[in-house]
Design a protein around this motif. Structure first.
Motif, short mmCIF file in Angstrom:
data_model
loop_
_atom_site.label_atom_id
_atom_site.label_comp_id
_atom_site.label_asym_id
_atom_site.label_seq_id
_atom_site.Cartn_x
_atom_site.Cartn_y
_atom_site.Cartn_z
N GLY B 34 33.55 23.15 46.32
CA GLY B 34 34.21 23.89 47.44
C GLY B 34 35.67 23.89 47.08
O GLY B 34 36.60 23.39 45.99
N VAL B 35 36.18 25.19 47.51
CA VAL B 35 38.17 25.11 47.16
C VAL B 35 38.73 25.81 48.18
O VAL B 35 38.23 25.84 49.67
CB VAL B 35 37.72 26.74 45.49
N GLU B 36 40.08 25.46 48.02
CA GLU B 36 40.89 25.55 49.41
C GLU B 36 40.87 27.40 49.57
O GLU B 36 40.43 28.22 49.14
CB GLU B 36 42.19 25.30 49.10
N ILE B 37 40.32 27.68 50.50
CA ILE B 37 39.81 28.87 50.86
C ILE B 37 41.04 30.19 50.63
O ILE B 37 40.96 30.95 50.77
CB ILE B 37 39.60 28.91 52.20
N LEU B 38 42.42 29.06 50.80
CA LEU B 38 43.09 30.18 50.57
C LEU B 38 43.43 30.33 49.41
O LEU B 38 44.29 31.63 49.05
CB LEU B 38 44.93 29.32 50.91
N ARG B 39 42.90 30.45 48.43
CA ARG B 39 42.88 30.17 46.99
C ARG B 39 42.35 31.19 46.26
O ARG B 39 42.45 31.82 45.62
CB ARG B 39 42.52 28.95 46.16
N VAL B 40 41.04 31.77 47.40
CA VAL B 40 40.66 32.44 47.48
C VAL B 40 40.22 34.38 47.57
O VAL B 40 40.86 34.27 48.24
CB VAL B 40 38.64 32.45 48.09
N GLN B 41 40.31 35.05 47.18
CA GLN B 41 40.95 36.40 46.52
C GLN B 41 40.17 37.43 47.10
O GLN B 41 40.31 38.07 48.51
CB GLN B 41 41.93 36.98 45.42
N GLU B 42 39.00 37.16 46.55
CA GLU B 42 37.75 38.20 47.07
C GLU B 42 36.18 37.67 46.70
O GLU B 42 36.60 36.77 45.76
CB GLU B 42 37.56 39.82 47.29
N ILE B 43 35.36 38.11 46.89
CA ILE B 43 34.32 37.62 46.70
C ILE B 43 33.45 38.80 46.24
O ILE B 43 33.32 39.52 47.50
CB ILE B 43 33.04 36.97 47.73
N LYS B 44 33.22 38.85 44.60
CA LYS B 44 32.24 40.18 44.85
C LYS B 44 31.28 40.54 44.41
O LYS B 44 30.56 39.09 43.42
CB LYS B 44 33.23 41.52 43.69
N GLY B 45 30.23 41.17 43.98
CA GLY B 45 28.72 40.82 43.66
C GLY B 45 29.12 40.61 41.29
O GLY B 45 30.29 41.73 41.11
N TRP B 46 28.45 40.37 40.76
CA TRP B 46 27.70 40.59 39.69
C TRP B 46 28.42 41.87 38.64
O TRP B 46 28.22 43.06 39.46
CB TRP B 46 26.48 39.98 39.12
N ASP B 47 28.80 41.96 37.85
CA ASP B 47 29.35 43.55 37.20
C ASP B 47 29.24 43.49 35.67
O ASP B 47 29.20 42.07 35.55
CB ASP B 47 30.74 44.15 38.02
N GLN B 48 29.23 44.16 35.18
CA GLN B 48 29.13 44.23 34.03
C GLN B 48 30.47 43.96 33.13
O GLN B 48 31.30 44.28 33.90
CB GLN B 48 28.35 45.75 33.05
N VAL B 49 30.59 42.52 31.94
CA VAL B 49 31.58 41.84 31.33
C VAL B 49 31.60 42.68 30.49
O VAL B 49 30.43 43.00 29.92
CB VAL B 49 31.97 40.74 32.04
N THR B 50 32.87 42.81 30.11
CA THR B 50 33.38 43.23 28.48
C THR B 50 33.35 41.63 27.83
O THR B 50 34.32 41.04 27.71
CB THR B 50 34.99 43.99 28.18
N SER B 51 33.53 41.26 26.66
CA SER B 51 33.16 39.66 26.21
C SER B 51 34.28 39.45 25.54
O SER B 51 35.00 40.81 25.13
CB SER B 51 31.43 39.68 25.27
#
Lengths: 711, 165
Positions: B34-51
């Motif tokens: 669990g994380v404090e909900i006020l800390r959550v900015q958004e929830i999004k799907g996986w997307d290609q990242v740059t390593s």
């Protein structure tokens, strides 16, 4: 109905500070004797609106102070008072006091009432027609008589209160100042010094019995303690005709600039404790920041308030710039509606129209980008306009004559760059004034004009802005620099260095050839920091100097930090951007050309030099696509004055990229200066050539970073 | 509704506001965090990242989140759990991390499950497993209504600059 006028405070402060700047530059341009009525009017008007505003908002102290100034300015304006150097200096001092008062009101901190009172007394004294010199000096500490006592010397008991150091005053500096007045012997009392475990590093425990010999006016002595008279117990007595008791055993010679506290307790301290203590000191210095330190050096000892700069900053933008932006937004909206119309019922025969529309969109957004960048561009006069005052004050203090010439003040550069270049510029100017330009006597002896010339030039060159600082002073002393460098072990005795290389040595850390550590410069922290700051902006600094003829410091900076031209490259399925400016050329290599060094290092012969090859997949620990040098490309880049060849898989397109910071949410990555977002929304990293070279030389740097993380 | 009832209703609302904190829970394998909900900015799907070169293995890379560059941490790898392939249904929880500066960091989790109100008194301290299990990033344990256990993550410690490298 009442209106909350505090909402107008910000505007008032902004306008007042602008007014003060205007007053300052007006005062500096005021010719003694032949006053320009327009200039005086400008100064008067600025003072008048500050007074009015301060009155409205209820800042009575500011308003009253300005009133006194205004009255005198009015007299000057009406020709009843002549403009003298004395008057101008007093006005300048008043401007400083006003600025301090306004800052204090703005940040709701305390003002230095003593100083305000002093300057105010001076103003009133002058208004009453007396000469400043007689009455103006501070309401002295225990001064026994108003007339200047002349005597054989002074006996001074100086007992700082515990918090003296916290006010930003340093006894060492005061003692040094005293010693410049006459022959000084000191006796230190460390009776109050607690055991080390109880020692507060920021408190002062020591007191001094000082004997100052010589025919010195009392006011000079009092002046040195002017800023601390509330923070110490001070007894100043004229020395009777009998000579001083001879110097006792624990007399500290003054030219040793150690901090008094550390100097006495060092014996029974474990290294660890010492380290923490010095760390704390460092931390304090860091907190103050270079600007504050510089400021503290500038004025003998204003009560240093650790001023937190007002958070939000604003810029003034010409309406023409805003208007052109609004026009562009209008065009953008039209293009957008056109495109959405095409999109709504799209048929293949509308394709040409769509392509036209997209081309228009591209043009619009590029123009808009340029227009917005122009808003961030400010003329460099914002950075230059502090120098007339700086030069005025410093030359006064050092007894030099210097003419300051500014050219290209209208040259525009990005606001962020401007903010960061301020301190390095001040440092270079101070340096030229202190080390470069000579005193009138020396100049005359060298067959030069009495007045030195200091020139600040700014101009555009390519995608860069160039700032030059010329002085026609003594120039760099190669022998001295070389001797110093050898002494510090920076170069070998047998090294043959060209003059240019020698000049470049001054940018090395810990380098200072000043014979004497002065208030102004020569503490050995400086040029390396200047270079570091400028390099971190993506710029460079160089010096060209000729013995006896002067030096030119040249700073090159990118116009903006936000956008640059980049070359996209591919290494092991990853795309990276190389700043176009650092690329020299790209070539295909023949394995037979490559020279091996001790089995590992590879060199490529590029015309008349050998260039080390950095295999990108190696330094970044990627799975290589091609390891054979013939299968990829070699991009020759230059960083930190060194050429290297980067071995990559492929060159992709060239494009303008918007630089985004990796550090906002992550951390600095060695070999990467930032990131950018490509057209498809993915992120590409921008390579940092000097960082790559460092990584190549010391592959363990990457490991160190990793270990840090694990720890 | 008379005045008394209204007050009672108001009291119960304020008592919730006073005491309990809302937590967002997500799954890693069978474990619920669990994380404090006020800390959550958004929830999004996986997307290609740059390593990022030379970064720890659990740092997948960086992502473009509407113009800011956000680092993404794979929580499975961070906790030395076996890796799981990223699919379009993989979830990234973007969190606000407080530290010297406030930063935004994303974490890859198996899936988001629920939100829970937790009264601080119900949070039990983390037992000490010694060196065998690292619990430095867990600030407490909570038993939920259905008798499952939620581990509260200390976001600031887990995603601090030092911990991310």
């Amino acid at each position: 109905m009442s209106i909350d006028i505090s909402q107008f405070h910000d505007v008032f402060f902004e306008e007042s500070f602008e007014g003060l700047d205007a007053m300052e530059s007006g005062l500096l341009n005021l010719d003694v004797g032949a006053a320009d009525i327009d200039a005086i009017n400008t100064i008067f008007r600025a003072a008048h609106s500050i007074k009015g505003g301060a009155g409205t908002f209820g800042f009575m102290a500011v308003s009253e102070f300005t009133h006194v100034m205004e009255t005198m300015l009015d007299e000057t304006r009406n020709g009843e008072r002549e403009v003298t150097a004395e008057l101008t200096n007093l006005f300048l001092e008043s401007v400083d006091v006003l600025r301090e008062m306004l800052t204090a009101v703005q940040q709701k901190t305390d003002t230095d009432d003593v100083r305000i009172e002093n300057v105010r007394n001076k103003l009133e004294a002058m208004m009453a027609g007396e000469s400043v010199a007689v009455k103006a000096e501070p309401v002295a500490v225990e001064a026994e008589s108003v007339e200047e006592l002349k005597s054989q010397g002074w006996k001074i008991q100086f007992t700082p209160h515990a918090h003296l150091l916290q006010t930003g005053n340093d006894p060492v500096r005061m003692l040094r100042e005293l010693s410049s007045l006459g022959e000084l012997s000191t006796e230190i009392n460390d009776g109050k010094l607690p055991p080390f475990s109880d020692l507060e590093p920021e408190d002062s425990y020591l007191s001094w019995d000082l004997t100052l010999l010589g025919d010195i006016p009392e006011k000079d002595v009092v002046e040195i303690f002017e800023w601390v008279d509330e923070d110490c117990d001070l007894v100043i007595e004229p020395l009777a005709v009998k000579r001083t008791t001879q110097v006792e055993e624990n007399v500290v010679e003054l030219d040793k600039p150690e901090a008094p506290v550390t100097a006495t307790v060092v014996e029974d301290v474990t290294p660890a404790e010492l380290a923490t203590a010095s760390e704390q000191t460092d931390a304090v210095v860091e907190e103050l920041g270079p600007a504050m330190v510089a400021a503290a050096i500038d004025k003998p000892a204003p009560k240093a308030k650790v001023a937190s700069a007002p958070a939000a900053s604003s810029i003034r933008v010409g309406t023409d710039k805003v208007d052109s932006l609004i026009n562009l937004v209008g065009e953008l909206v039209i293009t957008q509606s056109m495109l959405s119309q095409i999109g709504d019922n799209f048929t293949p025969n509308m394709l040409p129209k769509l392509i036209d529309g997209l081309a228009q969109l591209e043009r619009n957004s590029r123009e808009m980008q340029e227009a917005i960048m122009r808003i961030r561009m400010l003329p460099i006069s914002f950075a230059f306009n502090r120098f007339p005052r700086l030069v005025h004050d410093m030359t006064d203090k050092m007894g030099k004559k210097v003419e300051l010439k500014l050219t290209g003040e209208q040259t525009e550069l990005d606001k962020t760059v401007m903010e960061k270049i301020g301190d390095p510029l001040v440092h270079l100017v101070r340096n030229s004034l202190d080390h470069g330009l000579e005193t009138p006597e020396v100049r005359l002896a060298a067959g030069k004009g009495e007045t030195g010339l200091l020139q600040l030039k700014a101009f555009h060159q390519g995608g860069n802005i160039v700032i030059e600082i010329h002085d026609d002073g003594a120039g760099l002393n190669e022998d001295k620099i070389l001797a110093k460098a050898i002494e510090k072990g920076l170069v070998d005795v047998n090294d043959e260095l060209s003059p240019e290389k020698i000049h470049d040595l001054i940018f090395l850390p810990g380098f200072s050839t000043a014979d004497q550590v002065t208030d102004v410069s020569g503490r050995g922290v400086g040029m390396d920091v200047v270079r570091k700051n400028i390099t971190s902006l993506g710029g460079s600094v160089e010096v060209v100097s000729k013995r006896g003829q002067g030096s030119v410091f040249t700073i090159r900076l990118p116009l903006t930090l936000a956008i640059m031209d980049g070359q996209t490259i591919r290494v092991a399925n990853e795309n990276y951007i190389i700043p176009l400016i650092s690329i020299i050329e790209t070539l295909e290599v023949n394995s037979s050309d490559i020279k091996q060094v001790s089995g590992k290092g590879e060199l490529y012969p590029l015309r008349d030099e050998y260039v080390p090859i950095i295999r990108m997949y190696d330094v970044f620990n990627l799975n290589p696509e091609a390891t054979d040098l013939e299968e990829g490309l070699l991009v020759i880049v230059e960083g930190d004055g060194q050429k290297v060849g980067l071995f990559i898989d492929d060159l992709l397109g060239q494009q303008q990229v918007v630089i985004k910071s990796l550090e906002t949410n992550y951390r600095k990555v060695l070999g990467v200066s930032g990131a950018t977002i490509l057209g498809d929304g993915t992120v590409a990293l921008i390579l940092d050539v000097p960082g790559l070279i460092a990584l190549y030389r010391e592959p363990s740097l990457a490991l160190v970073v990793n270990n840090d993380r694990a720890a | 509704m008379n005045e008394h009832q209204v007050n009672e209703a108001l009291d119960s609302i304020t008592s919730i506001d006073d005491n309990s904190e809302q937590y967002l829970t997500f799954l890693l394998g069978d474990e619920e965090y669990g994380v404090e909900i006020l800390r959550v900015q958004e929830i999004k799907g996986w997307d290609q990242v740059t390593s990022i070169p030379n970064s720890p293995h659990y740092l997948c890379g960086v992502l473009n989140l509407r113009g800011t560059i956000v680092p993404i941490v794979d929580l499975r790898l961070r906790f030395d759990m076996p890796p799981k392939e990223y699919t379009p249904t993989t979830v990234v929880v973007v969190l606000k991390v407080e530290g010297v500066t406030n930063r935004t960091v994303g974490i890859v989790v198996d899936g988001v499950s629920d939100t829970h109100n937790v009264i601080p008194e119900d949070i039990k301290p983390t037992p000490d497993f010694g060196a065998s299990v690292s619990t430095a990033f867990i600030s407490g344990l909570v038993t939920l209504e259905d008798d499952t256990m939620m581990m509260i993550l200390n976001v600031d410690r887990l995603l601090s600059v030092e911990a991310l490298g």
